[in-house]
Design a protein around this motif. Sequence first.
Motif, PDB file in Angstrom:
ATOM      1  N   UNK A  48       4.489   6.879 -36.213  1.00 40.56           N
ATOM      2  CA  UNK A  48       5.251   5.825 -36.915  1.00 40.56           C
ATOM      3  C   UNK A  48       6.480   5.819 -36.483  1.00 40.56           C
ATOM      4  N   UNK A  49       6.797   6.184 -35.015  1.00 40.36           N
ATOM      5  CA  UNK A  49       8.192   6.391 -34.631  1.00 40.36           C
ATOM      6  C   UNK A  49       8.086   5.786 -33.406  1.00 40.36           C
ATOM      7  N   UNK A  50       9.067   5.299 -32.814  1.00 40.58           N
ATOM      8  CA  UNK A  50       8.985   4.346 -31.468  1.00 40.58           C
ATOM      9  C   UNK A  50       8.798   5.286 -30.312  1.00 40.58           C
ATOM     10  N   UNK A  51       9.742   6.486 -30.191  1.00 39.33           N
ATOM     11  CA  UNK A  51       9.355   7.415 -29.048  1.00 39.33           C
ATOM     12  C   UNK A  51       8.235   8.129 -29.101  1.00 39.33           C
ATOM     13  N   UNK A  52       7.825   8.664 -30.138  1.00 40.24           N
ATOM     14  CA  UNK A  52       6.428   9.373 -30.290  1.00 40.24           C
ATOM     15  C   UNK A  52       5.362   8.297 -29.828  1.00 40.24           C
ATOM     16  N   UNK A  53       5.330   7.293 -30.342  1.00 42.13           N
ATOM     17  CA  UNK A  53       4.175   6.201 -30.296  1.00 42.13           C
ATOM     18  C   UNK A  53       4.021   6.147 -28.464  1.00 42.13           C
ATOM     19  N   UNK A  54       5.283   5.893 -27.866  1.00 38.30           N
ATOM     20  CA  UNK A  54       5.548   5.663 -26.447  1.00 38.30           C
ATOM     21  C   UNK A  54       4.905   6.985 -25.770  1.00 38.30           C
ATOM     22  N   UNK A  55       5.204   8.136 -26.373  1.00 36.37           N
ATOM     23  CA  UNK A  55       4.811   9.479 -25.753  1.00 36.37           C
ATOM     24  C   UNK A  55       3.250   9.529 -25.676  1.00 36.37           C
TER      25      UNK A  55
ATOM     26  N   UNK B 195       0.495   9.657 -22.686  1.00 30.07           N
ATOM     27  CA  UNK B 195      -0.410  10.823 -22.462  1.00 30.07           C
ATOM     28  C   UNK B 195      -1.908  10.013 -22.419  1.00 30.07           C
ATOM     29  N   UNK B 196      -2.107   9.133 -23.304  1.00 26.55           N
ATOM     30  CA  UNK B 196      -3.411   8.590 -23.393  1.00 26.55           C
ATOM     31  C   UNK B 196      -3.749   8.031 -22.033  1.00 26.55           C
ATOM     32  N   UNK B 197      -2.822   7.056 -21.556  1.00 26.24           N
ATOM     33  CA  UNK B 197      -2.924   6.473 -20.148  1.00 26.24           C
ATOM     34  C   UNK B 197      -3.011   7.628 -19.045  1.00 26.24           C
ATOM     35  N   UNK B 198      -2.393   8.567 -19.011  1.00 28.37           N
ATOM     36  CA  UNK B 198      -2.400   9.745 -18.067  1.00 28.37           C
ATOM     37  C   UNK B 198      -3.879  10.573 -17.913  1.00 28.37           C
ATOM     38  N   UNK B 199      -4.623  10.396 -18.935  1.00 30.81           N
ATOM     39  CA  UNK B 199      -6.024  11.073 -18.991  1.00 30.81           C
ATOM     40  C   UNK B 199      -5.945  12.723 -19.196  1.00 30.81           C
ATOM     41  N   UNK B 200      -7.046  13.007 -19.348  1.00 33.13           N
ATOM     42  CA  UNK B 200      -7.082  14.707 -19.688  1.00 33.13           C
ATOM     43  C   UNK B 200      -6.508  15.667 -19.038  1.00 33.13           C
ATOM     44  N   UNK B 201      -5.858  15.287 -17.660  1.00 29.12           N
ATOM     45  CA  UNK B 201      -5.098  16.137 -16.974  1.00 29.12           C
ATOM     46  C   UNK B 201      -3.779  16.207 -17.613  1.00 29.12           C
ATOM     47  N   UNK B 202      -3.251  15.222 -18.462  1.00 29.75           N
ATOM     48  CA  UNK B 202      -1.829  15.197 -18.948  1.00 29.75           C
ATOM     49  C   UNK B 202      -0.588  15.277 -17.889  1.00 29.75           C
ATOM     50  N   UNK B 203       0.054  15.521 -18.651  1.00 25.64           N
ATOM     51  CA  UNK B 203       1.633  15.610 -17.778  1.00 25.64           C
ATOM     52  C   UNK B 203       2.537  16.715 -18.200  1.00 25.64           C
TER      53      UNK B 203
ATOM     54  N   UNK C  73       1.804  27.497 -14.442  1.00 27.74           N
ATOM     55  CA  UNK C  73       2.911  28.162 -13.827  1.00 27.74           C
ATOM     56  C   UNK C  73       4.054  28.090 -14.931  1.00 27.74           C
ATOM     57  N   UNK C  74       5.184  27.362 -14.445  1.00 30.30           N
ATOM     58  CA  UNK C  74       6.215  27.355 -15.361  1.00 30.30           C
ATOM     59  C   UNK C  74       6.403  26.218 -16.211  1.00 30.30           C
ATOM     60  N   UNK C  75       5.584  25.442 -16.061  1.00 30.65           N
ATOM     61  CA  UNK C  75       5.526  23.861 -16.633  1.00 30.65           C
ATOM     62  C   UNK C  75       4.359  24.094 -18.086  1.00 30.65           C
ATOM     63  N   UNK C  76       4.631  23.375 -18.745  1.00 28.16           N
ATOM     64  CA  UNK C  76       4.002  22.955 -20.056  1.00 28.16           C
ATOM     65  C   UNK C  76       3.312  21.725 -19.758  1.00 28.16           C
ATOM     66  N   UNK C  77       2.177  21.588 -19.690  1.00 27.44           N
ATOM     67  CA  UNK C  77       1.342  20.363 -19.449  1.00 27.44           C
ATOM     68  C   UNK C  77       1.053  19.840 -20.926  1.00 27.44           C
ATOM     69  N   UNK C  78       1.226  18.541 -21.299  1.00 26.98           N
ATOM     70  CA  UNK C  78       0.844  18.108 -22.521  1.00 26.98           C
ATOM     71  C   UNK C  78      -0.346  16.740 -22.401  1.00 26.98           C
ATOM     72  N   UNK C  79      -1.271  16.773 -23.124  1.00 23.74           N
ATOM     73  CA  UNK C  79      -2.153  15.775 -23.078  1.00 23.74           C
ATOM     74  C   UNK C  79      -2.550  15.305 -24.185  1.00 23.74           C
ATOM     75  N   UNK C  80      -3.319  14.068 -24.059  1.00 23.83           N
ATOM     76  CA  UNK C  80      -3.551  13.345 -25.409  1.00 23.83           C
ATOM     77  C   UNK C  80      -4.736  14.236 -25.978  1.00 23.83           C
ATOM     78  N   UNK C  81      -4.578  14.465 -27.292  1.00 21.84           N
ATOM     79  CA  UNK C  81      -6.045  15.133 -27.983  1.00 21.84           C
ATOM     80  C   UNK C  81      -6.743  14.164 -28.247  1.00 21.84           C
TER      81      UNK C  81
ATOM     82  N   UNK D 244      -9.722  10.234 -31.982  1.00 27.09           N
ATOM     83  CA  UNK D 244     -10.988   9.382 -32.197  1.00 27.09           C
ATOM     84  C   UNK D 244     -11.353   9.866 -33.574  1.00 27.09           C
ATOM     85  N   UNK D 245     -10.941  11.212 -34.047  1.00 26.99           N
ATOM     86  CA  UNK D 245     -11.210  11.385 -35.628  1.00 26.99           C
ATOM     87  C   UNK D 245     -10.190  10.559 -36.379  1.00 26.99           C
ATOM     88  N   UNK D 246      -9.011  10.270 -35.827  1.00 19.86           N
ATOM     89  CA  UNK D 246      -8.034   9.199 -36.868  1.00 19.86           C
ATOM     90  C   UNK D 246      -8.737   7.934 -36.753  1.00 19.86           C
TER      91      UNK D 246
END
Length: 117
Positions: A27-34, A38-46, A81-89, A94-96
């Motif tokens: 329920x916050x614009x930036x978090x919803x966009x993120x 990430x959902x669009x990026x797929x399981x490999x994340x970004x 490596x030196x990055x943190x990859x974030x992905x949609x859970x 689906x639980x929600x």
Amino acid sequence: MENEKTIATQTAPLTSAAAIAALAALAQESRLAVFRLLVQAGPEGMAATKIAEALAIAPSSLSFHLKELAHANLVTASKAGRSIIYAANYAGMNGLLAFLTENCCAGAPCCVSDPTN
């Protein structure tokens, strides 16, 4: 990151408190966009840097938003490596959705029409 394996395989039904936390995180614009990115990026994340670039969010703000989404079990994080990859859970998402539609149509086959028709 600490509960990544548990979150990714979460199969237990959501509690009301967990559903409220997930909905509050979204329920916050930036978090919803993120989350949508990430959902669009797929399981490999970004990588966080790519998310920040794509959405024009300052890294410090993005870090806060990703933390909120992770606490709501909507994103996972893993080191590459030196990055943190974030992905949609997807299990959390689906639980929600399952929680929100648990009693849809009083248990009958879904009576909700397709909004695209």
